[in-house]
Design a protein around this motif. Structure first.
Motif, PDB file in Angstrom:
ATOM      1  N   GLU A  85       0.850  -1.188   0.000  1.00 56.31           N
ATOM      2  CA  GLU A  85       0.000   0.000   0.000  1.00 56.31           C
ATOM      3  C   GLU A  85       0.885   1.237   0.000  1.00 56.31           C
ATOM      4  O   GLU A  85       1.712   1.430   0.901  1.00 56.31           O
ATOM      5  N   LEU A  86       0.738   2.062  -1.016  1.00 59.07           N
ATOM      6  CA  LEU A  86       1.639   3.197  -1.190  1.00 59.07           C
ATOM      7  C   LEU A  86       0.884   4.504  -1.072  1.00 59.07           C
ATOM      8  O   LEU A  86      -0.291   4.586  -1.426  1.00 59.07           O
ATOM      9  N   PRO A  87       1.543   5.547  -0.544  1.00 60.31           N
ATOM     10  CA  PRO A  87       0.929   6.879  -0.626  1.00 60.31           C
ATOM     11  C   PRO A  87       0.763   7.261  -2.090  1.00 60.31           C
ATOM     12  O   PRO A  87       1.572   6.837  -2.934  1.00 60.31           O
ATOM     13  N   PHE A  88      -0.254   8.087  -2.388  1.00 54.37           N
ATOM     14  CA  PHE A  88      -0.545   8.414  -3.778  1.00 54.37           C
ATOM     15  C   PHE A  88       0.659   8.953  -4.547  1.00 54.37           C
ATOM     16  O   PHE A  88       0.934   8.497  -5.671  1.00 54.37           O
ATOM     17  N   PRO A  89       1.428   9.917  -3.982  1.00 49.94           N
ATOM     18  CA  PRO A  89       2.563  10.448  -4.770  1.00 49.94           C
ATOM     19  C   PRO A  89       3.558   9.359  -5.162  1.00 49.94           C
ATOM     20  O   PRO A  89       4.083   9.366  -6.269  1.00 49.94           O
ATOM     21  N   VAL A  90       3.775   8.400  -4.254  1.00 52.91           N
ATOM     22  CA  VAL A  90       4.722   7.320  -4.558  1.00 52.91           C
ATOM     23  C   VAL A  90       4.150   6.425  -5.660  1.00 52.91           C
ATOM     24  O   VAL A  90       4.838   6.071  -6.628  1.00 52.91           O
ATOM     25  N   ALA A  91       2.875   6.055  -5.504  1.00 48.84           N
ATOM     26  CA  ALA A  91       2.240   5.204  -6.507  1.00 48.84           C
ATOM     27  C   ALA A  91       2.251   5.889  -7.871  1.00 48.84           C
ATOM     28  O   ALA A  91       2.540   5.262  -8.898  1.00 48.84           O
ATOM     29  N   ALA A  92       1.947   7.191  -7.870  1.00 49.95           N
ATOM     30  CA  ALA A  92       1.955   7.935  -9.129  1.00 49.95           C
ATOM     31  C   ALA A  92       3.358   7.961  -9.716  1.00 49.95           C
ATOM     32  O   ALA A  92       3.546   7.789 -10.933  1.00 49.95           O
ATOM     33  N   ALA A  93       4.360   8.142  -8.848  1.00 50.72           N
ATOM     34  CA  ALA A  93       5.743   8.181  -9.330  1.00 50.72           C
ATOM     35  C   ALA A  93       6.135   6.846  -9.947  1.00 50.72           C
ATOM     36  O   ALA A  93       6.833   6.796 -10.972  1.00 50.72           O
ATOM     37  N   VAL A  94       5.659   5.752  -9.339  1.00 47.42           N
ATOM     38  CA  VAL A  94       5.937   4.432  -9.909  1.00 47.42           C
ATOM     39  C   VAL A  94       5.332   4.344 -11.318  1.00 47.42           C
ATOM     40  O   VAL A  94       5.988   3.896 -12.270  1.00 47.42           O
ATOM     41  N   GLY A  95       4.067   4.800 -11.447  1.00 43.01           N
ATOM     42  CA  GLY A  95       3.412   4.767 -12.758  1.00 43.01           C
ATOM     43  C   GLY A  95       4.163   5.590 -13.782  1.00 43.01           C
ATOM     44  O   GLY A  95       4.360   5.160 -14.925  1.00 43.01           O
ATOM     45  N   ILE A  96       4.629   6.771 -13.355  1.00 42.89           N
ATOM     46  CA  ILE A  96       5.360   7.648 -14.278  1.00 42.89           C
ATOM     47  C   ILE A  96       6.678   6.987 -14.689  1.00 42.89           C
ATOM     48  O   ILE A  96       7.063   7.005 -15.860  1.00 42.89           O
ATOM     49  N   ALA A  97       7.333   6.347 -13.714  1.00 35.46           N
ATOM     50  CA  ALA A  97       8.606   5.685 -14.017  1.00 35.46           C
ATOM     51  C   ALA A  97       8.396   4.523 -14.982  1.00 35.46           C
ATOM     52  O   ALA A  97       9.169   4.334 -15.932  1.00 35.46           O
ATOM     53  N   VAL A  98       7.333   3.749 -14.742  1.00 34.78           N
ATOM     54  CA  VAL A  98       7.044   2.620 -15.647  1.00 34.78           C
ATOM     55  C   VAL A  98       6.778   3.148 -17.056  1.00 34.78           C
ATOM     56  O   VAL A  98       7.328   2.646 -18.045  1.00 34.78           O
TER      57      VAL A  98
END
Lengths: 370, 252
Positions: A104-117
């Motif tokens: 379970e990730l905070p939104f900014p981290v999850a979003a950053a993962v998506g952007i990195a992918v």
């Protein structure tokens, strides 16, 4: 008017200076105006009469502008850009919800993962495809996007939810939903969802504007206009195109992560080829040669779509006119407008016409005044 | 492929070794067929040399092969710059090592302004001139710095293209038919500019031309290309005097 008259410079000079400043910063000023005017305009009773869709429109503007960095500026037509929107959307939804054992990730981290992918996929796909020629590039991006949609549909590791998408527990802690309205709660302050999206919109669009007008952006235009000459001038065109693809993918995923909250989750439809196609059409409708082209295109497209849907539901009922018949008529006219635009000037779009029209008007008014 | 008056022998005897640009037995062509069969050139540092020939002789193909464009494919022979073979190099690497080109058609980036066109060269060159320094050669462009290239006349675009090449501060400038399609008075202006670039900036200039009169006006050494082969290397005097030669290879 030639002398520098000490302190009391004439009003003309001040006016000239203000005008040149305005001209120089017309894009930031325009973006702020979009944010300030969009909601009141569409919620006017004569138009949509409700404001919920305003935030969605802003997010789409960021996405199509990111797409257009690649298409309008670098000259690469991607027919699979929905996948990058999807990466952001799904990464945010999966990360925030922590479903199927995902952390379970905070939104900014999850979003950053998506952007990195998205950036990684954009980079690798770019390395493989940007020099293959326009048709191949379009088809290869389409094919990969189809593969991504197929994979999401298969629900690998129960992460993507198959055709249902990811819709459970997807709102991050700082966003609350009250009576169908999203509110951002930030250190005790309650901020309207629209203003939060506006902030993301302004930051993303200003970043894209800086990219477009930087030497990097000018080099992209040069590559689009004449690749051979650009190469002969020392520009490594392959590297620039791959970088443009990577940046475009990253901004698309950013839009996707915010769209996830706005739409209460990640849906498989977002990944479909229809989304990719709509993206191309919105950009072309608005005018791919201009920074504000995607803004205009998304506005007209989304507004018309909403307006037509509402039109059917409202049942004005003052006559016995068949409303669904009228509706098809309206869509026909939007299509006709599109055909005319594409035939007359495929790269100018609505924004190109508006620009020329305003410029002509200005010249004429100035001529009359003098 | 060699005849008794093979140009390479002439070139080898008249040119000192260690020329800036050497083309040696170059053969090149497109999918549709081979165009260059045996091209030998040697251009020394500081020289101003032309390549003359009729339409279809292979002049532009030679230029593209030197610059390393996607087409033509080099089938044989060698291109050496400062003694190093550059045949396998990509176009942008050749540019970075100090070769600038003024192409024949589509000379400028149409949607970019004068300043943007020149800045592009400055941003991508190893050792560029300043913007004002590059534009100082072209007072004609002074009033139209913000104008997009597509709204400029052919002569203005040609000046901009040369300004862009000059801004990269190259060691070798290649010009592909620089006088083509220009009004006579602009042809003379471009002649002056090219001569100045060579004389004042010390830039080696190699240009391809069909306009023999213009080529004679600025260069004294000329290679003559016919059907994909260098048939002779001549001085301006020879071209002026030998009408049969002019008729045969230059069609004038």
């Amino acid at each position: 008017m030639s002398g520098e008259t000490a302190t009391g410079e004439g009003p003309t000079e001040a006016l000239d200076r203000a005008r040149s400043l305005l001209l120089r910063y017309r894009v930031p000023v325009g973006l702020v105006l979009v944010v300030l005017l969009l909601r009141p305009v569409i919620s006017h009773p004569l138009l949509l009469g409700y404001e919920a869709v305003a935030a969605t429109i802003l997010i789409w503007m960021v996405f199509v502008a990111a797409f257009n960095l690649l298409f309008g500026y670098a000259g690469l037509l991607s027919f699979g850009h929905a996948m990058f929107l999807g990466f952001g959307m799904y990464a945010a939804a999966i990360g925030v919800s922590g479903r199927a054992g995902a952390p379970e990730l905070p939104f900014p981290v999850a979003a950053a993962v998506g952007i990195a992918v998205a950036a990684t996929v954009g980079y690798l796909l770019g390395r493989l495809t940007v020099e293959k020629g326009e048709i191949y590039f379009a088809f290869l991006t389409l094919a990969v996007a189809q593969a991504v949609e197929f994979t999401a549909n298969r629900n690998p590791l129960n992460l993507t939810g198959g055709s249902n998408g990811v819709t459970q527990n997807v709102l991050p802690g700082f966003v609350e939903s009250t009576r169908g309205q999203l509110v951002v709660v930030f250190t005790g302050l309650e901020i309207d969802w629209y203003w939060f999206v506006s902030a993301v919109f302004l930051v993303a669009m200003l970043a894209l504007w800086q990219i477009v007008r930087s030497p990097f952006g000018r080099s992209l235009v040069a590559i689009r206009e004449n690749g051979d000459l650009a190469r002969a001038m020392g520009i490594n065109t392959t590297r620039y195109k791959v970088q443009a693809f990577t940046i475009s993918a990253a901004f698309s995923a950013l839009a996707g992560s915010v769209l996830m909250i706005d739409r209460y989750g990640a849906s498989q439809e977002t990944l479909s080829v229809i989304t990719s196609g709509d993206t191309v059409l919105m950009a072309v409708l608005g005018g791919v040669r201009y920074f504000f082209g995607p803004v205009a295109g998304v506005f007209v497209w989304q507004f018309t779509e909403e307006f037509l849907n509402e039109f059917e539901v409202l049942h004005l009922g003052f006559t016995s006119v068949d409303l669904s018949g009228v509706l098809t008529h309206w869509q026909f006219f939007l299509g006709a407008l599109f055909v005319v635009l594409v035939v007359v000037a495929p790269l100018e779009g609505i924004w190109g016409y508006l620009r020329d029209w305003v410029r002509d008007l200005y010249v004429r008014v100035k001529g009359v005044a003098e | 492929m060699s005849s008794d008056w093979d140009a390479s022998t002439t070139a080898d005897t008249t040119e000192p070794s260690g020329a800036l640009l050497e083309v040696d037995g170059l053969a090149a062509g497109y999918d549709t067929g081979q165009v260059l069969f045996d091209v030998d050139l040697a251009i020394g540092e500081g020289e101003l040399v032309s390549l003359l020939g009729r339409n279809g002789a292979g002049k532009t193909t030679t230029m593209h092969a030197i610059m390393g464009a996607d087409e033509p494919a080099v089938l044989g022979g060698d291109v050496r710059y400062r003694g190093e073979s550059i045949v396998g190099w990509q176009s942008h690497r050749r540019a970075n090592s100090g070769i600038a080109i003024v192409p024949e058609k589509r000379r400028c980036f149409p949607r970019l302004s004068v300043v943007e066109n020149v800045r592009l060269a400055i941003n991508h060159a190893a050792n560029p001139l300043g913007l004002d320094e590059a534009l100082a050669f072209f007072p004609e462009l002074e009033d139209m710095r913000g104008k997009e290239a597509r709204n400029m006349s052919g002569g203005e675009q040609q000046m901009l293209a040369i300004a862009r090449a000059l801004a990269a501060n190259p060691d070798l400038m290649l010009l592909d038919e620089p006088f083509e399609g220009l009004a006579p008075y602009i042809v003379r202006r471009i002649e002056d500019i090219v001569a100045d670039i060579n004389a004042e900036q010390g830039i080696t200039v190699f240009f391809v031309e069909q306009n023999v009169a213009a080529a004679l006006a600025i260069a004294d050494r000329h290679y003559v290309l016919d059907e994909g082969q260098i048939v002779d290397e001549v001085t301006s005097d020879r071209i002026r005097e030998d009408e049969a030669f002019r008729q045969r290879y230059l069609g004038v």
